[in-house]
Design a protein around this motif. Structure first.
Motif, PDB file in Angstrom:
ATOM      1  N   VAL A   1       0.834  -1.210   0.000  1.00  0.00           N
ATOM      2  CA  VAL A   1       0.000   0.000   0.000  1.00  0.00           C
ATOM      3  C   VAL A   1       0.864   1.254   0.000  1.00  0.00           C
ATOM      4  CG1 VAL A   1      -1.684   1.365   1.303  1.00  0.00           C
ATOM      5  CG2 VAL A   1      -1.931  -1.123   1.170  1.00  0.00           C
ATOM      6  N   TRP A   2       0.501   2.211  -0.860  1.00  0.00           N
ATOM      7  CA  TRP A   2       1.112   3.547  -0.845  1.00  0.00           C
ATOM      8  C   TRP A   2       0.126   4.496  -0.169  1.00  0.00           C
ATOM      9  CZ3 TRP A   2       5.543   6.040  -3.053  1.00  0.00           C
ATOM     10  CH2 TRP A   2       6.497   5.151  -3.556  1.00  0.00           C
ATOM     11  N   ASN A   3       0.649   5.327   0.710  1.00  0.00           N
ATOM     12  CA  ASN A   3      -0.172   6.252   1.480  1.00  0.00           C
ATOM     13  C   ASN A   3       0.091   7.692   1.043  1.00  0.00           C
ATOM     14  OD1 ASN A   3      -1.651   7.632   3.423  1.00  0.00           O
ATOM     15  ND2 ASN A   3      -0.154   7.297   5.057  1.00  0.00           N
ATOM     16  N   ILE A   4      -0.949   8.349   0.533  1.00  0.00           N
ATOM     17  CA  ILE A   4      -0.861   9.773   0.198  1.00  0.00           C
ATOM     18  C   ILE A   4      -1.453  10.549   1.368  1.00  0.00           C
ATOM     19  CG2 ILE A   4      -1.657  11.602  -1.353  1.00  0.00           C
ATOM     20  CD1 ILE A   4      -1.686   9.536  -3.605  1.00  0.00           C
ATOM     21  N   HIS A   5      -0.597  11.231   2.088  1.00  0.00           N
ATOM     22  CA  HIS A   5      -0.988  11.945   3.307  1.00  0.00           C
ATOM     23  C   HIS A   5      -1.292  13.400   2.963  1.00  0.00           C
ATOM     24  CE1 HIS A   5       0.383  13.523   7.541  1.00  0.00           C
ATOM     25  NE2 HIS A   5      -0.891  13.767   7.290  1.00  0.00           N
ATOM     26  N   ARG A   6      -2.547  13.795   3.097  1.00  0.00           N
ATOM     27  CA  ARG A   6      -2.989  15.140   2.722  1.00  0.00           C
ATOM     28  C   ARG A   6      -2.790  16.113   3.892  1.00  0.00           C
ATOM     29  NH1 ARG A   6      -8.924  13.063   1.358  1.00  0.00           N
ATOM     30  NH2 ARG A   6      -8.625  12.640   3.565  1.00  0.00           N
ATOM     31  N   HIS A   7      -1.930  17.105   3.689  1.00  0.00           N
ATOM     32  CA  HIS A   7      -1.651  18.106   4.719  1.00  0.00           C
ATOM     33  C   HIS A   7      -2.541  19.337   4.500  1.00  0.00           C
ATOM     34  CE1 HIS A   7       2.596  16.573   5.963  1.00  0.00           C
ATOM     35  NE2 HIS A   7       1.878  15.584   5.450  1.00  0.00           N
ATOM     36  N   PHE A   8      -3.829  19.173   4.650  1.00  0.00           N
ATOM     37  CA  PHE A   8      -4.739  20.303   4.440  1.00  0.00           C
ATOM     38  C   PHE A   8      -4.442  21.453   5.392  1.00  0.00           C
ATOM     39  CE2 PHE A   8      -7.563  17.278   2.190  1.00  0.00           C
ATOM     40  CZ  PHE A   8      -7.886  18.057   1.095  1.00  0.00           C
ATOM     41  N   TYR A   9      -4.028  21.133   6.587  1.00  0.00           N
ATOM     42  CA  TYR A   9      -3.774  22.174   7.586  1.00  0.00           C
ATOM     43  C   TYR A   9      -2.658  23.117   7.138  1.00  0.00           C
ATOM     44  CZ  TYR A   9       0.389  19.624   9.210  1.00  0.00           C
ATOM     45  OH  TYR A   9       1.613  19.009   9.285  1.00  0.00           O
ATOM     46  N   GLU A  10      -1.745  22.622   6.319  1.00  0.00           N
ATOM     47  CA  GLU A  10      -0.698  23.478   5.763  1.00  0.00           C
ATOM     48  C   GLU A  10      -1.230  24.313   4.609  1.00  0.00           C
ATOM     49  OE1 GLU A  10       3.475  21.137   6.643  1.00  0.00           O
ATOM     50  OE2 GLU A  10       2.489  20.772   4.721  1.00  0.00           O
ATOM     51  N   GLY A  11      -2.052  23.680   3.773  1.00  0.00           N
ATOM     52  CA  GLY A  11      -2.583  24.382   2.614  1.00  0.00           C
ATOM     53  C   GLY A  11      -3.493  25.546   2.972  1.00  0.00           C
ATOM     54  N   PHE A  12      -4.258  25.401   4.054  1.00  0.00           N
ATOM     55  CA  PHE A  12      -5.207  26.442   4.443  1.00  0.00           C
ATOM     56  C   PHE A  12      -4.586  27.561   5.274  1.00  0.00           C
ATOM     57  CE2 PHE A  12      -8.651  23.476   3.276  1.00  0.00           C
ATOM     58  CZ  PHE A  12      -9.522  24.370   2.661  1.00  0.00           C
ATOM     59  N   TYR A  13      -3.420  27.336   5.840  1.00  0.00           N
ATOM     60  CA  TYR A  13      -2.801  28.349   6.703  1.00  0.00           C
ATOM     61  C   TYR A  13      -2.707  29.729   6.036  1.00  0.00           C
ATOM     62  CZ  TYR A  13       0.683  30.716   9.611  1.00  0.00           C
ATOM     63  OH  TYR A  13       1.333  31.640  10.393  1.00  0.00           O
ATOM     64  N   PRO A  14      -2.245  29.835   4.780  1.00  0.00           N
ATOM     65  CA  PRO A  14      -2.146  31.165   4.159  1.00  0.00           C
ATOM     66  C   PRO A  14      -3.474  31.918   4.072  1.00  0.00           C
ATOM     67  CG  PRO A  14      -0.854  29.567   2.933  1.00  0.00           C
ATOM     68  CD  PRO A  14      -1.678  28.794   3.916  1.00  0.00           C
ATOM     69  N   PHE A  15      -4.595  31.194   4.031  1.00  0.00           N
ATOM     70  CA  PHE A  15      -5.894  31.878   3.974  1.00  0.00           C
ATOM     71  C   PHE A  15      -6.194  32.616   5.273  1.00  0.00           C
ATOM     72  CE2 PHE A  15      -8.049  29.230   0.398  1.00  0.00           C
ATOM     73  CZ  PHE A  15      -7.396  30.021  -0.546  1.00  0.00           C
ATOM     74  N   GLY A  16      -5.608  32.163   6.372  1.00  0.00           N
ATOM     75  CA  GLY A  16      -5.760  32.896   7.625  1.00  0.00           C
ATOM     76  C   GLY A  16      -5.069  34.242   7.546  1.00  0.00           C
ATOM     77  N   VAL A  17      -3.921  34.271   6.870  1.00  0.00           N
ATOM     78  CA  VAL A  17      -3.200  35.531   6.645  1.00  0.00           C
ATOM     79  C   VAL A  17      -4.011  36.435   5.726  1.00  0.00           C
ATOM     80  CG1 VAL A  17      -1.097  36.566   5.695  1.00  0.00           C
ATOM     81  CG2 VAL A  17      -0.959  34.414   6.986  1.00  0.00           C
ATOM     82  N   LEU A  18      -4.519  35.852   4.648  1.00  0.00           N
ATOM     83  CA  LEU A  18      -5.305  36.615   3.677  1.00  0.00           C
ATOM     84  C   LEU A  18      -6.542  37.222   4.335  1.00  0.00           C
ATOM     85  CD1 LEU A  18      -5.722  37.377   0.663  1.00  0.00           C
ATOM     86  CD2 LEU A  18      -7.018  35.247   0.420  1.00  0.00           C
ATOM     87  N   ALA A  19      -7.239  36.426   5.109  1.00  0.00           N
ATOM     88  CA  ALA A  19      -8.458  36.913   5.772  1.00  0.00           C
ATOM     89  C   ALA A  19      -8.150  38.021   6.763  1.00  0.00           C
ATOM     90  CB  ALA A  19      -9.154  35.755   6.483  1.00  0.00           C
ATOM     91  N   GLY A  20      -7.062  37.851   7.503  1.00  0.00           N
ATOM     92  CA  GLY A  20      -6.696  38.848   8.504  1.00  0.00           C
ATOM     93  C   GLY A  20      -6.387  40.204   7.916  1.00  0.00           C
ATOM     94  N   LEU A  21      -5.831  40.220   6.712  1.00  0.00           N
ATOM     95  CA  LEU A  21      -5.472  41.472   6.058  1.00  0.00           C
ATOM     96  C   LEU A  21      -6.608  42.042   5.206  1.00  0.00           C
ATOM     97  CD1 LEU A  21      -1.833  40.544   4.985  1.00  0.00           C
ATOM     98  CD2 LEU A  21      -2.502  42.113   6.818  1.00  0.00           C
ATOM     99  N   ALA A  22      -7.586  41.207   4.875  1.00  0.00           N
ATOM    100  CA  ALA A  22      -8.660  41.648   3.986  1.00  0.00           C
ATOM    101  C   ALA A  22      -9.934  42.065   4.705  1.00  0.00           C
ATOM    102  CB  ALA A  22      -8.993  40.544   2.979  1.00  0.00           C
ATOM    103  N   THR A  23     -10.196  41.506   5.880  1.00  0.00           N
ATOM    104  CA  THR A  23     -11.450  41.811   6.568  1.00  0.00           C
ATOM    105  C   THR A  23     -11.533  43.279   6.988  1.00  0.00           C
ATOM    106  OG1 THR A  23     -12.857  41.252   8.463  1.00  0.00           O
ATOM    107  CG2 THR A  23     -10.482  41.065   8.792  1.00  0.00           C
ATOM    108  N   LYS A  24     -12.714  43.846   6.834  1.00  0.00           N
ATOM    109  CA  LYS A  24     -12.962  45.233   7.252  1.00  0.00           C
ATOM    110  C   LYS A  24     -13.698  45.267   8.597  1.00  0.00           C
ATOM    111  CE  LYS A  24     -11.402  46.616   3.257  1.00  0.00           C
ATOM    112  NZ  LYS A  24     -10.034  47.184   3.143  1.00  0.00           N
ATOM    113  N   THR A  25     -14.404  44.181   8.882  1.00  0.00           N
ATOM    114  CA  THR A  25     -15.193  44.124  10.112  1.00  0.00           C
ATOM    115  C   THR A  25     -14.477  43.384  11.236  1.00  0.00           C
ATOM    116  OG1 THR A  25     -16.261  42.043   9.440  1.00  0.00           O
ATOM    117  CG2 THR A  25     -17.324  44.113   8.766  1.00  0.00           C
ATOM    118  N   ASN A  26     -13.331  42.777  10.898  1.00  0.00           N
ATOM    119  CA  ASN A  26     -12.576  41.948  11.851  1.00  0.00           C
ATOM    120  C   ASN A  26     -13.364  40.716  12.293  1.00  0.00           C
ATOM    121  OD1 ASN A  26     -10.138  43.364  11.898  1.00  0.00           O
ATOM    122  ND2 ASN A  26     -10.882  44.797  13.441  1.00  0.00           N
TER     123      ASN A  26
END
Length: 336
Positions: free
Chosen positions: A133-158
Motif C-alpha cells: 500500500v502507498w499512502n498519500i498523506h494530505r496536509h490540508f492544515y498546511e494548505g489552508f494556513y495562508p488563507f488565515g493571513v489573507l483573511a486577517g489582512l482583507a477583513t474590514k469588520t474583523n
C-alpha cells in the motif's frame, strides 16, 4: 526428435530467462511494467468540477504519463467499494487507487488478501500500512494556513468565518491553523466556524453563510465542495462586500467580484509519484501531499497588493518548512 543434450540446453536457457526477468533493473523488467493496469475509485460524479473531477484527472494523467491502461469508477460508496475493487482485480488491474479517506478501512482489508496487487490510499496521517500500500498523506492544515493571513489582512469588520461540511479531522486541523494565522496577522480579528453536515448542499451552506454575514462576517473561507455555490449566493446578496475563498478547483469565474483566492488541490503529482514508485518495484511508500506537491495558491484578488504579497509569503514559508504549524486534528481549538 530433440536429443537429450538439446532438451537440457532448452531447459537451462528457459531457467536463465526466468531468473533474468526476476532481477530488479534487468531489461526485461520494462515488459512487466507495461503489463500494469491502474484503476481509481471515486465517491461522487466527475461532473462536479471539484473533488471527483480531480480524481478523474488522476486516471487520465497516469495513462498519459506512464503509457498504461487506466479506468475509473464514479459514484461509489464505501459500502460498494470493496465489490468494485474486487472486480478490477479480477479483470487484471494491478494498481487500485481510492480517492478519499472514507476508503482506508477497505484498503487495509483488501491489501493482505491480494498481496500481488498494489493499492494507493489517501489519508490524514502517516500511520502503518500493509506492505503493498502507498499512502498519500494530505496536509490540508498546511494548505489552508495562508488563507488565515489573507483573511486577517482583507477583513474590514474583523470578523472571519469558516464553513465546512463534515467534521473531518482534516478540516478541524485546518480551522486551527487558520485561527493561528489570523491571530498572528490581525489580533483584533475574530474567527467563527460552522459545520453544515454536508459538503455538497448549497442550501445549507447558503443559510450558514447568511447567518454569519448577519453577524458581521465579511470574509468566508470555504471548506465545502458544491456547497460553495450557496455561500457565493449569500455573498452576492449581502449589503456589504463579502469575500470568499474556495478549494480543489478554481471557481473565480462564477463570482469574480467576490472570490479572494483558491487553494488548488491537485492529486496528479502525488499519485504520479506513487505509481512511478510501484513501476520501479517499490510496493509501499509514503507521499506527503502539501504546498509544493499538490497544493497551490491561485487567483488571489479583490484584496490589497499587501494582502496578496503577505499571503504568498506565508505560502512559501509553509512550503519551505520555515513555519512550524500546530497540528491538532481531534478538536477545534481556536487561538487565544
Amino acid at each position: 526428435m530433440k536429443s537429450k543434450w538439446t532438451r537440457r540446453l532448452l531447459f537451462v536457457t528457459a531457467t536463465f530467462v526466468v531468473l533474468w526477468l526476476a532481477v530488479p533493473g534487468a531489461p526485461g523488467r520494462a515488459v512487466a511494467a507495461k503489463a500494469h493496469k491502474f484503476a481509481i475509485i471515486l465517491p461522487g460524479p466527475i461532473e462536479d468540477a471539484d473533488y471527483n473531477f480531480r480524481g478523474y484527472q488522476v486516471s487520465q494523467d497516469i495513462k498519459k504519463r506512464f503509457k498504461i491502461a487506466t479506468s475509473y469508477s464514479e459514484r461509489i460508496s464505501p459500502a460498494d467499494a470493496e465489490r468494485v475493487a474486487r472486480e478490477y482485480i479480477a479483470s487484471g488491474f494491478t494498481i487500485v487507487g481510492f480517492h478519499g479517506g472514507q476508503f482506508i478501512r477497505i484498503v487495509k482489508k483488501l491489501a493482505p488478501k491480494f498481496p500481488e496487487v498494489n493499492f494507493i490510499m489517501e489519508s490524514s496521517g502517516k500511520g502503518k500500512v500493509p506492505k503493498n500500500v502507498w499512502n498519500i498523506h494530505r496536509h490540508f492544515y498546511e494548505g489552508f494556513y495562508p488563507f488565515g493571513v489573507l483573511a486577517g489582512l482583507a477583513t474590514k469588520t474583523n470578523k472571519v468565518g469558516v464553513i465546512a461540511g463534515i467534521q473531518l479531522p482534516d478540516f478541524k486541523s485546518s480551522i486551527n491553523t487558520i485561527s493561528d494565522a489570523l491571530k498572528a496577522t490581525n489580533p483584533k480579528a475574530e474567527l467563527v466556524f460552522a459545520f453544515t453536515g454536508n459538503q455538497n448542499d448549497p442550501v445549507k451552506a447558503r443559510q450558514t453563510a447568511e447567518a454569519m454575514i448577519a453577524n458581521g462576517v465579511d470574509f468566508i473561507i470555504n471548506m465545502v465542495n458544491l456547497g460553495v455555490y450557496g455561500v457565493v449566493e449569500a455573498a452576492k446578496k449581502a449589503k456589504r462586500k463579502v469575500l470568499v475563498t474556495t478549494f480543489y478547483t478554481d471557481k473565480t469565474d462564477k463570482a469574480p467580484n467576490h472570490f479572494a483566492g483558491t487553494l488548488i488541490v491537485d492529486f496528479r503529482p502525488p499519485f504520479a509519484k506513487a505509481v512511478g514508485g510501484i513501476l520501479k518495484g517499490n510496493r509501499t511508500g509514503y507521499v506527503p501531499m502539501r504546498p509544493g506537491n499538490g497544493f497551490e495558491l491561485k487567483s488571489l484578488g479583490n484584496v490589497s497588493a499587501k494582502a496578496i504579497a503577505k499571503t504568498k509569503e506565508a505560502y512559501e514559508k509553509v512550503r519551505a518548512g520555515s513555519i512550524k504549524l500546530r497540528l491538532e486534528m481531534k478538536k477545534v481549538r481556536l487561538a487565544k
